[in-house]
Design a protein around this motif. Structure first.
Motif, PDB file in Angstrom:
ATOM      1  N   SER A   1       0.842  -1.192   0.000  1.00 32.86           N
ATOM      2  CA  SER A   1       0.000   0.000   0.000  1.00 32.86           C
ATOM      3  C   SER A   1       0.879   1.244   0.000  1.00 32.86           C
TER       4      SER A   1
ATOM      5  N   ALA B   1      -3.045   0.355  -9.034  1.00 30.24           N
ATOM      6  CA  ALA B   1      -4.065  -0.684  -9.097  1.00 30.24           C
ATOM      7  C   ALA B   1      -3.576  -1.884  -9.907  1.00 30.24           C
TER       8      ALA B   1
ATOM      9  N   LYS C   1      -2.449  -1.096  -2.870  1.00 34.54           N
ATOM     10  CA  LYS C   1      -3.571  -0.325  -2.350  1.00 34.54           C
ATOM     11  C   LYS C   1      -3.202   1.158  -2.278  1.00 34.54           C
TER      12      LYS C   1
ATOM     13  N   GLY D   1      -8.576  -1.285  -8.451  1.00 30.62           N
ATOM     14  CA  GLY D   1      -7.765  -1.205  -7.245  1.00 30.62           C
ATOM     15  C   GLY D   1      -8.586  -0.931  -6.002  1.00 30.62           C
ATOM     16  N   LYS D   2      -7.933  -1.087  -4.856  1.00 28.68           N
ATOM     17  CA  LYS D   2      -8.550  -0.778  -3.573  1.00 28.68           C
ATOM     18  C   LYS D   2      -8.048   0.589  -3.112  1.00 28.68           C
TER      19      LYS D   2
ATOM     20  N   TYR E   1      -8.339   3.594  -0.025  1.00 30.56           N
ATOM     21  CA  TYR E   1      -8.728   3.957   1.332  1.00 30.56           C
ATOM     22  C   TYR E   1      -8.496   5.447   1.534  1.00 30.56           C
TER      23      TYR E   1
ATOM     24  N   THR F   1     -13.203   2.112  -1.405  1.00 35.69           N
ATOM     25  CA  THR F   1     -13.208   0.835  -0.704  1.00 35.69           C
ATOM     26  C   THR F   1     -13.576   1.085   0.754  1.00 35.69           C
TER      27      THR F   1
END
Length: 215
Positions: free
Chosen positions: A25, A52, A57, A80-81, A83, A101
């Motif tokens: 990440s 991604a 992340k 992709g994720k 946050y 996400t």
């Protein structure tokens, strides 16, 4: 109070002792505006898409506007994720992104930066304003103090960060910054090259020593 804050930070970051060889990440700091050249938006999108595609992340400031929204939307579109970490008082001003996400709401700017640090294995700064600079330099300062060993990169889009790079070199030349700490700041105008530098980053062996009563 200052001694307590320093101790708390040491406890928070004491497990961040290994170079980020494998980055699962990455936190991206960037502007909530687009700037006045389309290249900034296009490179923000390219970064989101690349992260991604590489299964990395994205962690960012949680807004849906400007480069912040561009990098998030590109990562999401590529599967992709993403946050986002957003202080409650900025939810309306920066317009929180509801399609992430996960959107993590916090109470302060300091808590935002701390949470973004906790969630990432490395940091990239896209172009931005005072807020981006403040976030970038706090991460650099924490690294200099030995509170973490994560790679920190500048995506130098269209030479945006050249004045900052010159300033960092001037700090070294005039005796305010050691060369070993200057080398913590990784720079490239190419996304793949920057990620490669970050993957191979080795942090300084010893953080800058500082007395607790001087913080």
């Amino acid at each position: 109070m200052k001694r307590y804050i320093f101790t708390a930070l040491n406890q928070l970051f004491k497990h961040s002792t290994s170079p980020a060889i494998i980055m699962k990440s990455i936190t991206v700091f960037c502007g909530s505006s687009f700037g006045n050249d389309h290249i900034y938006e296009s490179q923000a999108k390219a970064l989101g898409q690349t992260l991604a595609q590489q299964g990395i992340k994205l962690v960012y400031g949680g807004a849906k506007v400007g480069l912040m929204g561009a990098v998030a939307d590109a990562a999401l579109s590529a599967g992709g994720k993403v946050y986002g970490v957003l202080p409650n008082f900025l939810r309306t001003k920066e317009i929180g992104h509801e399609g992430l996400t996960e959107l993590i709401l916090v109470e302060s700017m300091h808590e935002r930066k701390t949470r973004m640090h906790e969630l990432c294995d490395g940091v990239i700064a896209l172009p931005g304003g005072f807020g981006t600079m403040e976030e970038l330099f706090e991460m650099l300062t924490w690294a200099q103090l030995g509170l973490h060993k994560k790679p920190i990169g500048l995506l130098n889009v269209d030479g945006f960060y050249e004045p900052l790079i010159t300033l960092a070199d001037t700090m070294v030349a005039r005796g305010f910054l050691k060369e070993v700490y200057r080398q913590m700041l990784l720079v490239s105008d190419n996304i793949d090259n920057l990620l490669d530098q970050m993957s191979n980053y080795i942090a300084p062996a010893v953080g800058k020593w500082i007395e607790k009563d001087k913080t």
